[in-house]
Design a protein around this motif. Structure first.
Motif, PDB file in Angstrom:
ATOM      1  N   TYR A  27     -10.073  10.059   0.094  1.00 27.50           N
ATOM      2  CA  TYR A  27      -9.110   8.953   0.119  1.00 27.50           C
ATOM      3  C   TYR A  27      -8.610   8.688   1.538  1.00 27.50           C
ATOM      4  O   TYR A  27      -8.382   7.541   1.929  1.00 27.50           O
ATOM      5  N   PHE A  28      -8.439   9.748   2.309  1.00 25.79           N
ATOM      6  CA  PHE A  28      -8.002   9.596   3.703  1.00 25.79           C
ATOM      7  C   PHE A  28      -9.000   8.744   4.490  1.00 25.79           C
ATOM      8  O   PHE A  28      -8.634   7.761   5.141  1.00 25.79           O
ATOM      9  N   THR A  29     -10.272   9.112   4.416  1.00 25.27           N
ATOM     10  CA  THR A  29     -11.299   8.371   5.170  1.00 25.27           C
ATOM     11  C   THR A  29     -11.560   6.997   4.563  1.00 25.27           C
ATOM     12  O   THR A  29     -11.922   6.059   5.274  1.00 25.27           O
ATOM     13  N   TYR A  30     -11.366   6.856   3.242  1.00 20.51           N
ATOM     14  CA  TYR A  30     -11.532   5.545   2.591  1.00 20.51           C
ATOM     15  C   TYR A  30     -10.544   4.531   3.159  1.00 20.51           C
ATOM     16  O   TYR A  30     -10.918   3.412   3.517  1.00 20.51           O
ATOM     17  N   TYR A  31      -9.265   4.935   3.244  1.00 17.15           N
ATOM     18  CA  TYR A  31      -8.255   4.011   3.779  1.00 17.15           C
ATOM     19  C   TYR A  31      -8.475   3.746   5.267  1.00 17.15           C
ATOM     20  O   TYR A  31      -8.208   2.636   5.755  1.00 17.15           O
ATOM     21  N   TYR A  53       0.786  -1.238   0.000  1.00 15.01           N
ATOM     22  CA  TYR A  53       0.000   0.000   0.000  1.00 15.01           C
ATOM     23  C   TYR A  53       0.818   1.288   0.000  1.00 15.01           C
ATOM     24  O   TYR A  53       0.338   2.316  -0.490  1.00 15.01           O
ATOM     25  N   VAL A  54       2.036   1.257   0.544  1.00 14.13           N
ATOM     26  CA  VAL A  54       2.776   2.511   0.734  1.00 14.13           C
ATOM     27  C   VAL A  54       3.090   3.190  -0.592  1.00 14.13           C
ATOM     28  O   VAL A  54       2.988   4.418  -0.722  1.00 14.13           O
ATOM     29  N   GLY A  55       3.463   2.421  -1.618  1.00 16.07           N
ATOM     30  CA  GLY A  55       3.763   3.005  -2.920  1.00 16.07           C
ATOM     31  C   GLY A  55       2.593   3.795  -3.480  1.00 16.07           C
ATOM     32  O   GLY A  55       2.761   4.906  -4.015  1.00 16.07           O
ATOM     33  N   ILE A  56       1.377   3.243  -3.332  1.00 18.01           N
ATOM     34  CA  ILE A  56       0.171   3.937  -3.802  1.00 18.01           C
ATOM     35  C   ILE A  56      -0.084   5.179  -2.959  1.00 18.01           C
ATOM     36  O   ILE A  56      -0.463   6.240  -3.478  1.00 18.01           O
ATOM     37  N   MET A  57       0.135   5.045  -1.647  1.00 19.40           N
ATOM     38  CA  MET A  57      -0.183   6.146  -0.737  1.00 19.40           C
ATOM     39  C   MET A  57       0.686   7.375  -0.979  1.00 19.40           C
ATOM     40  O   MET A  57       0.234   8.515  -0.842  1.00 19.40           O
TER      41      MET A  57
END
Length: 531
Positions: free
Chosen positions: A69-73, A54-58
């Motif tokens: 996106y913040f609340t989605y994750y 996940y970090v690469g996408i983030m």
């Protein structure tokens, strides 16, 4: 409280969190500290995998500008953490059955429960680590100094873990202190473990379905913000603003209230609710139904076999993991809709249904261990003046029906997610049923050939034969073969080959292969069983 005693208790409880991982480490000859390190390393490895994925996408997303996106994750990892927390709590507090063993030891009750709570909390953290990255990126890109961003993100991450753990504990331990749970402990335990999985899967599906309204910022499309998680967004991106300060205050108040309720209402009754078996439950005799035939008796017996909570959780999670990964992958990478497809693809989705069954059923499924679950009862039943072949057929069709229900639900969800037209959905469901019957028969016979009636842990049944290698080979084999066959079939349809000729030929080929397969199993398996 002595720190050494707490560490010793935690080392013991770590072995209960994941019985399957503990058993695998024991099989490798690990004992003592090596065994504990082996179990802990599996959680560390899980955390590293989650970070790598996940970090690469983030890092590509400016979370300070995209609250959706913040609340989605947060919601995504919150659901994953919720499922893991429920499983860990049941394994550590209920399935361990070790509370009475501590009575003769120099441990206080508070130390025992604190060690269990800490172990459960530690096992949740690896699955939530990507959230720490989300918090840091949001804080850093909102303009905070890097040290301040690290500190604030860590504090919020700890707050989120505590909040999630507190809510899970309130829900589970609050329910376990009811009279209804005490009377039906086994059923409730199984149901709640299944519920945790359903909530996680259903929640992820619901989150993706709800992201239909989007807001735009430049060229990047944000998701719809989820209101319950916005206080964390305000607290991390603007901690000294009015909204940020109110959010921090609200989080602190929520944590204080939750842990006050746990301290005053839950923990004092915890020993009794975890360890107590009601007297009425002990003396209660199972009611016998009169005038039941063999099929009804065996059905009731087999239902009792699969009521074990750990069995249900491990088998469902192992069977559903690949389909779930596929669904989530497709849903998070785009909007896939097949509602405009014509009936030319009728045969394609029938074949898709067969491969959905192949992805869902493997050596960890119910049908793959249903005979071995008999344990010593198998030899007893075989000695009775009953038709052994009839007994095995009843057992197979019971397990196969369970698999049809599980795989059917997976197929139905796939059809709804990808918006299949009704007739194509029916075609896929027919393929699911045929595939489930054929593949279930293969694994049922495999269970008989690798029969193990002396197992101590359910994971021993999963690793028979070639072990995990066979499981991985089966899963990826089905995926690769399915991809090739379906791609070739779709290409044939796109080349506008006569659909009646194409689909008719495919159905005829499937019918011939299925008939030959069933005839082979009839000759070399069923006919060799004694009547």
């Amino acid at each position: 409280m002595k720190l050494q005693q707490l560490k010793a208790l935690m080392r013991t409880n770590i072995l209960y969190v994941n019985p399957s991982a503990t058993n695998q480490s024991r099989k490798k000859g690990k004992t003592g500290k090596k065994l504990i390190r082996g179990v802990l390393s599996s959680y560390i490895f899980s955390g590293i995998i989650f970070l790598v994925v996940y970090v690469g996408i983030m890092f590509m997303i400016d979370f300070s500008k995209f609250p959706g996106y913040f609340t989605y994750y947060m919601a995504l990892f919150g659901l994953i953490g919720f499922s893991q927390a429920m499983s860990a709590i049941f394994n550590v507090f209920f399935e361990s059955r070790d509370l009475e063993n501590y009575l003769s030891m120099p441990f206080r009750q508070g130390e025992v429960f604190l060690s269990k709570f800490l172990v459960v909390g530690l096992t949740i953290v690896p699955f939530l680590l990507p959230l720490a990255v989300v918090f840091f990126l949001a804080a850093w890109r909102s303009g905070q100094m890097i040290l301040v961003a690290i500190l604030s993100s860590l504090l919020l991450f700890v707050a989120f873990v505590l909040l999630l753990f507190g809510l899970c504990s309130l829900f589970i331990f609050g329910l376990t202190q009811t009279k209804l749970f005490a009377r039906h402990k086994k059923t409730f335990t199984t149901g709640m473990l299944v519920l945790s999985m359903v909530v996680s899967i259903g929640g992820i599906l619901l989150i993706n379905f709800s992201q239909t309204n989007t807001s735009y910022s430049g060229e990047f499309v944000d998701k719809t913000a989820l209101a319950p998680f916005m206080p964390f967004f305000y607290a991390v991106t603007a901690p000294f603003s009015a909204a940020g300060l109110l959010s921090v205050l609200g989080l602190v108040v929520c944590l204080v209230i939750i842990f006050f309720i746990l301290r005053k209402s839950i923990v004092p009754k915890l020993y009794q609710s975890v360890n107590d078996t009601p007297q009425e439950g002990r003396n209660k005799k199972r009611k016998r139904k009169e005038n039941q035939n063999l099929v009804q008796l065996m059905r009731g017996y087999n239902i009792q076999l699969i009521k074990n909570p750990n069995l249900v959780m491990q088998m469902l999670s192992s069977s559903l993991i690949m389909p779930i990964v596929f669904f989530i992958t497709f849903m998070t990478t785009g909007d896939f809709s097949f509602k405009g497809l014509s009936l030319q693809f009728f045969g394609v989705f029938f074949v898709v249904g067969i491969f959905v069954a192949g992805m869902t059923i493997n050596q960890t499924s119910f049908v793959s261990s249903i005979i071995s679950l008999d344990r010593e009862n198998f030899l007893f039943i075989r000695s009775l003046p009953l038709s052994f072949k009839s007994y095995m057929r009843i057992k197979f069709w019971f397990a196969c029906t369970v698999q049809i229900i599980i795989t059917g639900v997976v197929g139905l969800l796939a059809g709804l997610v990808f918006r299949l037209p009704f007739l194509l959905l029916l075609s896929m469901m027919a393929g699911v049923i045929l595939g489930t019957i054929l593949i279930s028969l293969h694994f049922f016979i495999r269970d008989y050939q690798l029969l193990n009636l002396t197992w101590n842990n359910i994971s021993e049944l999963f690793t028979r034969g070639s072990g995990n290698f066979a499981l991985v080979f089966w899963i990826f084999g089905v995926m690769i073969l399915g991809g090739i066959v379906i791609a070739a079939y779709v290409a044939a349809v796109m080349f506008q080959i006569n659909p009646w000729l194409l689909n008719g030929g495919v159905f005829l080929l499937i019918a011939v292969i299925s008939s030959l397969y069933l005839k082979n199993k009839q000759t070399y398996f069923w006919n060799k069983l004694s009547d």
